[in-house]
Motif scaffolding. Structure first.
Motif, PDB file in Angstrom:
ATOM      1  N   HIS A  14       1.095  -1.207   0.037  1.00 21.89           N
ATOM      2  CA  HIS A  14       0.008   0.040  -0.038  1.00 21.89           C
ATOM      3  C   HIS A  14       0.866   1.222  -0.032  1.00 21.89           C
ATOM      4  CE1 HIS A  14      -3.871   2.407   0.774  1.00 21.89           C
ATOM      5  NE2 HIS A  14      -2.907   3.174   1.527  1.00 21.89           N
ATOM      6  N   GLU A  67       1.093   4.024  -2.780  1.00 21.08           N
ATOM      7  CA  GLU A  67       0.482   5.196  -2.457  1.00 21.08           C
ATOM      8  C   GLU A  67       1.782   6.084  -2.900  1.00 21.08           C
ATOM      9  OE1 GLU A  67      -2.000   7.134   1.038  1.00 21.08           O
ATOM     10  OE2 GLU A  67      -0.075   6.026   1.710  1.00 21.08           O
ATOM     11  N   LEU A 104       2.404   6.927  -6.397  1.00 21.21           N
ATOM     12  CA  LEU A 104       1.262   7.764  -7.113  1.00 21.21           C
ATOM     13  C   LEU A 104       1.248   9.195  -6.867  1.00 21.21           C
ATOM     14  CD1 LEU A 104      -1.770   5.178  -6.682  1.00 21.21           C
ATOM     15  CD2 LEU A 104      -0.762   6.009  -8.821  1.00 21.21           C
ATOM     16  N   VAL A 129      -0.557  12.489  -8.375  1.00 25.12           N
ATOM     17  CA  VAL A 129      -1.844  12.145  -8.001  1.00 25.12           C
ATOM     18  C   VAL A 129      -2.110  12.662  -6.575  1.00 25.12           C
ATOM     19  CG1 VAL A 129      -3.253  10.150  -7.493  1.00 25.12           C
ATOM     20  CG2 VAL A 129      -1.650  10.004  -9.384  1.00 25.12           C
ATOM     21  N   THR A 141      -6.911  10.368  -3.417  1.00 21.45           N
ATOM     22  CA  THR A 141      -6.942   9.489  -4.652  1.00 21.45           C
ATOM     23  C   THR A 141      -5.811   8.464  -4.372  1.00 21.45           C
ATOM     24  OG1 THR A 141      -7.962  11.347  -6.025  1.00 21.45           O
ATOM     25  CG2 THR A 141      -7.004   9.448  -7.161  1.00 21.45           C
ATOM     26  N   ALA A 142      -4.739   8.838  -4.316  1.00 19.49           N
ATOM     27  CA  ALA A 142      -3.590   7.825  -4.354  1.00 19.49           C
ATOM     28  C   ALA A 142      -3.874   6.755  -3.182  1.00 19.49           C
ATOM     29  CB  ALA A 142      -2.089   8.466  -4.122  1.00 19.49           C
ATOM     30  N   GLU A 181      -6.735   4.353  -4.477  1.00 22.87           N
ATOM     31  CA  GLU A 181      -6.125   3.352  -5.547  1.00 22.87           C
ATOM     32  C   GLU A 181      -5.012   2.596  -5.127  1.00 22.87           C
ATOM     33  OE1 GLU A 181      -5.386   6.215  -8.993  1.00 22.87           O
ATOM     34  OE2 GLU A 181      -7.669   6.296  -9.278  1.00 22.87           O
ATOM     35  N   CYS A 212      -4.784   0.948  -2.499  1.00 22.11           N
ATOM     36  CA  CYS A 212      -5.801   0.006  -1.681  1.00 22.11           C
ATOM     37  C   CYS A 212      -6.062  -1.037  -2.631  1.00 22.11           C
ATOM     38  CB  CYS A 212      -6.791   0.772  -0.826  1.00 22.11           C
ATOM     39  SG  CYS A 212      -7.644  -0.663   0.206  1.00 22.11           S
ATOM     40  N   ARG A 213      -6.483  -0.556  -3.928  1.00 18.39           N
ATOM     41  CA  ARG A 213      -6.762  -1.570  -4.907  1.00 18.39           C
ATOM     42  C   ARG A 213      -5.684  -2.027  -5.588  1.00 18.39           C
ATOM     43  NH1 ARG A 213     -10.652   2.587  -5.816  1.00 18.39           N
ATOM     44  NH2 ARG A 213      -9.426   3.396  -7.633  1.00 18.39           N
ATOM     45  N   MET A 214      -4.718  -1.528  -5.617  1.00 13.04           N
ATOM     46  CA  MET A 214      -3.376  -1.997  -6.590  1.00 13.04           C
ATOM     47  C   MET A 214      -2.516  -3.077  -5.573  1.00 13.04           C
ATOM     48  SD  MET A 214      -2.088   1.426  -7.918  1.00 13.04           S
ATOM     49  CE  MET A 214      -0.758   1.213  -8.903  1.00 13.04           C
TER      50      MET A 214
END
Length: 124
Positions: free
Chosen positions: A77, A81, A84, A89, A93-94, A97, A99-101
């Motif tokens: 994470h 983060e 990004l 970013v 948002t970073a 995103e 968290c998904r990546m």
């Protein structure tokens, strides 16, 4: 280890909460993840059955295996983060995103990417 995205999110949340507060309760997890208390109780039951967490009264503790999984997820994470944010970013948002990546790469692919992009910060 065979953890799922959801279990990794719970383990990461427990690790972060424990680092911030020194203890972790179901309600803390529910607040951090935006989940209901019954959902957290069910998830913790599954994590306990998998040997990833244990309870000491109301305090949620990570087992050694749970700690390893949580630390690996948190490392991913933070890596994504940071990457990004450094790419322009915005922080909110970073974080979302990242968290998904953090869940979508194999350990080998993540290590190779981390070594390639940020060798000074990747763990061996």
């Amino acid at each position: 280890m065979g953890t799922t995205k959801s279990s990794e999110d719970y383990l990461e949340a427990i690790l972060v909460i424990r680092r911030l507060r020194g203890s972790c309760r179901n309600v803390d997890i529910a607040g951090r993840l935006g989940r209901s208390k019954p959902s957290v109780s069910k998830a913790l039951s599954n994590l306990r059955a998998a040997g990833l967490v244990r309870m000491a009264g109301r305090d949620v503790l990570l087992t050694e295996e749970g700690e390893r999984a949580a630390s690996a997820t948190l490392e991913r994470h933070r890596f994504f983060e940071r990457l990004l944010v450094e790419s322009g970013v915005d922080a909110k948002t970073a974080s979302a995103e990242a968290c998904r990546m953090e869940h979508c790469l194999s350990e080998d692919s993540f290590r190779r990417l981390a070594d390639r992009l940020a060798p000074e910060t990747s763990a061996a």
